[in-house]
Design a protein around this motif. Structure first.
Motif, PDB file in Angstrom:
ATOM      1  N   PRO A   1       0.834  -1.208   0.000  1.00 54.79           N
ATOM      2  CA  PRO A   1       0.000   0.000   0.000  1.00 54.79           C
ATOM      3  C   PRO A   1       0.864   1.252   0.000  1.00 54.79           C
ATOM      4  CG  PRO A   1       0.120  -0.915   2.200  1.00 54.79           C
ATOM      5  CD  PRO A   1       0.817  -1.904   1.306  1.00 54.79           C
ATOM      6  N   LEU A   2       0.242   2.380  -0.279  1.00 62.57           N
ATOM      7  CA  LEU A   2       0.979   3.632  -0.273  1.00 62.57           C
ATOM      8  C   LEU A   2       1.503   3.911   1.134  1.00 62.57           C
ATOM      9  CD1 LEU A   2      -1.404   5.849  -2.446  1.00 62.57           C
ATOM     10  CD2 LEU A   2       0.751   4.779  -3.152  1.00 62.57           C
ATOM     11  N   PRO A   3       2.734   4.429   1.244  1.00 64.71           N
ATOM     12  CA  PRO A   3       3.298   4.739   2.570  1.00 64.71           C
ATOM     13  C   PRO A   3       2.427   5.744   3.324  1.00 64.71           C
ATOM     14  CG  PRO A   3       4.990   4.805   0.867  1.00 64.71           C
ATOM     15  CD  PRO A   3       3.687   4.714   0.158  1.00 64.71           C
ATOM     16  N   LYS A   4       2.290   5.539   4.612  1.00 68.33           N
ATOM     17  CA  LYS A   4       1.499   6.432   5.459  1.00 68.33           C
ATOM     18  C   LYS A   4       2.427   7.309   6.291  1.00 68.33           C
ATOM     19  CE  LYS A   4      -2.496   3.340   5.738  1.00 68.33           C
ATOM     20  NZ  LYS A   4      -1.981   2.456   4.665  1.00 68.33           N
ATOM     21  N   ILE A   5       1.993   8.529   6.527  1.00 67.42           N
ATOM     22  CA  ILE A   5       2.853   9.507   7.170  1.00 67.42           C
ATOM     23  C   ILE A   5       3.255   9.086   8.579  1.00 67.42           C
ATOM     24  CG2 ILE A   5       1.060  10.967   8.222  1.00 67.42           C
ATOM     25  CD1 ILE A   5       2.689  13.396   7.207  1.00 67.42           C
ATOM     26  N   GLN A   6       2.390   8.378   9.288  1.00 67.48           N
ATOM     27  CA  GLN A   6       2.714   7.987  10.658  1.00 67.48           C
ATOM     28  C   GLN A   6       3.799   6.917  10.713  1.00 67.48           C
ATOM     29  OE1 GLN A   6      -0.302   7.684   9.243  1.00 67.48           O
ATOM     30  NE2 GLN A   6      -1.343   5.787   9.838  1.00 67.48           N
ATOM     31  N   ASN A   7       4.025   6.227   9.580  1.00 68.47           N
ATOM     32  CA  ASN A   7       5.077   5.211   9.513  1.00 68.47           C
ATOM     33  C   ASN A   7       6.322   5.699   8.788  1.00 68.47           C
ATOM     34  OD1 ASN A   7       3.253   3.365  10.723  1.00 68.47           O
ATOM     35  ND2 ASN A   7       2.381   2.879   8.724  1.00 68.47           N
ATOM     36  N   PHE A   8       6.266   6.920   8.280  1.00 64.98           N
ATOM     37  CA  PHE A   8       7.345   7.448   7.447  1.00 64.98           C
ATOM     38  C   PHE A   8       8.533   7.866   8.310  1.00 64.98           C
ATOM     39  CE2 PHE A   8       9.371  10.322   4.413  1.00 64.98           C
ATOM     40  CZ  PHE A   8       9.237   9.607   3.241  1.00 64.98           C
ATOM     41  N   LYS A   9       9.758   7.523   7.857  1.00 66.34           N
ATOM     42  CA  LYS A   9      10.992   7.895   8.559  1.00 66.34           C
ATOM     43  C   LYS A   9      11.816   8.833   7.684  1.00 66.34           C
ATOM     44  CE  LYS A   9      11.399   3.415  10.951  1.00 66.34           C
ATOM     45  NZ  LYS A   9      10.166   2.835  10.344  1.00 66.34           N
ATOM     46  N   PHE A  10      12.579   9.710   8.327  1.00 63.19           N
ATOM     47  CA  PHE A  10      13.390  10.657   7.555  1.00 63.19           C
ATOM     48  C   PHE A  10      14.404   9.924   6.676  1.00 63.19           C
ATOM     49  CE2 PHE A  10      15.671  10.125  11.591  1.00 63.19           C
ATOM     50  CZ  PHE A  10      16.969   9.901  11.175  1.00 63.19           C
ATOM     51  N   SER A  11      14.824   8.730   7.067  1.00 60.50           N
ATOM     52  CA  SER A  11      15.790   7.960   6.286  1.00 60.50           C
ATOM     53  C   SER A  11      15.164   7.352   5.031  1.00 60.50           C
ATOM     54  CB  SER A  11      16.401   6.855   7.152  1.00 60.50           C
ATOM     55  OG  SER A  11      15.394   6.009   7.679  1.00 60.50           O
ATOM     56  N   ASP A  12      13.836   7.389   4.915  1.00 57.85           N
ATOM     57  CA  ASP A  12      13.161   6.818   3.753  1.00 57.85           C
ATOM     58  C   ASP A  12      13.478   7.590   2.478  1.00 57.85           C
ATOM     59  OD1 ASP A  12      12.060   4.837   5.243  1.00 57.85           O
ATOM     60  OD2 ASP A  12      10.069   5.760   5.429  1.00 57.85           O
ATOM     61  N   LYS A  13      14.078   8.765   2.613  1.00 57.38           N
ATOM     62  CA  LYS A  13      14.430   9.543   1.431  1.00 57.38           C
ATOM     63  C   LYS A  13      15.377   8.770   0.514  1.00 57.38           C
ATOM     64  CE  LYS A  13      18.288  11.905   3.708  1.00 57.38           C
ATOM     65  NZ  LYS A  13      18.135  11.238   5.020  1.00 57.38           N
ATOM     66  N   ASP A  14      16.160   7.865   1.101  1.00 54.31           N
ATOM     67  CA  ASP A  14      17.111   7.083   0.306  1.00 54.31           C
ATOM     68  C   ASP A  14      16.420   6.004  -0.529  1.00 54.31           C
ATOM     69  OD1 ASP A  14      19.207   8.550   1.461  1.00 54.31           O
ATOM     70  OD2 ASP A  14      19.288   7.209   3.177  1.00 54.31           O
ATOM     71  N   ARG A  15      15.155   5.722  -0.234  1.00 57.04           N
ATOM     72  CA  ARG A  15      14.414   4.704  -0.975  1.00 57.04           C
ATOM     73  C   ARG A  15      13.946   5.231  -2.329  1.00 57.04           C
ATOM     74  NH1 ARG A  15       9.547   2.678   2.470  1.00 57.04           N
ATOM     75  NH2 ARG A  15       9.326   1.405   0.584  1.00 57.04           N
ATOM     76  N   TYR A  16      13.872   6.549  -2.468  1.00 58.88           N
ATOM     77  CA  TYR A  16      13.262   7.130  -3.664  1.00 58.88           C
ATOM     78  C   TYR A  16      14.249   7.918  -4.513  1.00 58.88           C
ATOM     79  CZ  TYR A  16       9.387   6.091  -0.546  1.00 58.88           C
ATOM     80  OH  TYR A  16       8.511   5.475   0.323  1.00 58.88           O
TER      81      TYR A  16
END
Length: 218
Positions: free
Chosen positions: A203-218
């Motif tokens: 599913p689409l990522p949700k803001i409550q589960n989002f981490k600042f390090s996720d920037k490297d995924r995109y």
């Protein structure tokens, strides 16, 4: 015949009760202090996120008592009674100003900006060599990540020159289409300067589960 307890026994009972009460008060005070550590307002934005015609509120607070200076994002949505109710609270979406893994050193990035446009929440952040903008929409009680717009450059000199290549990445998570486009300040022609592929995230990522390090995924 009614018996009476010795004075010393009564004194022990009273002392024990007093100590117990003081301990409870101290524990409560510590809990209250922990709860209220995010005491400095850094960002505040208002707009309609849940499409009810009323103003919602987005805030970012800093914990000034913690040596890492962590930050907390909160989103409060309007209710039928006219009051605001907390919908999201996250301390992992924004990197602390002085991360523990940097041993007290500044992370090098300014605190992200938040704005509300067309009913969606946008988060603009600095990253290495550029910046990234996330767009979240409110749907079915959640804030889903729907688009990412990232701009980076390959400069290793600390400044931009004619040899610097800029790369813009546009990722629509709803359709799954991800497009990278290269550009430069020079007149030279770049080969294969546009790349397109499909990347489905469900599913689409949700803001409550989002981490600042996720920037490297995109």
């Amino acid at each position: 015949m009614e018996t009476t307890q010795p004075f010393c026994v009564k004194y022990i009972y009273i002392s024990f009760a007093l100590v117990f009460t003081l301990v409870q008060i101290n524990v409560l005070a510590q809990k209250t202090k922990t709860k209220d550590n995010f005491n400095y307002l850094v960002r505040e934005e208002e707009g309609d996120l849940n499409k009810d015609g009323k103003m919602d509120r987005v805030t970012v607070h800093m914990d000034t008592t913690n040596k890492t200076s962590p930050l907390r994002l909160q989103i409060m949505l309007s209710q039928p009674n006219g009051k605001l109710a907390l919908a999201v609270s996250s301390t992992q979406i924004i990197e602390p100003q002085y991360p523990a893994d940097k041993h007290g050193a500044y992370n090098g990035y300014q605190i992200p900006d938040f704005r509300i446009e067309n009913g969606n929440l946008l988060m603009w952040s600095e990253i290495k060599g550029g910046n990234i903008t996330y767009q979240f929409r409110y749907r079915n009680g959640n804030f889903e990540l729907i688009t990412i717009d990232k701009l980076t450059n390959n400069s290793t000199k600390g400044y931009i020159d004619e040899n610097t290549i800029f790369t813009e990445t546009k990722f629509n998570l709803v359709t799954g289409i991800r497009i990278e486009t290269d550009d430069t300040n020079s007149t030279k022609i770049l080969k294969n300067n546009k790349r397109k592929k499909t990347v489905l995230i469900r599913p689409l990522p949700k803001i409550q589960n989002f981490k600042f390090s996720d920037k490297d995924r995109y």
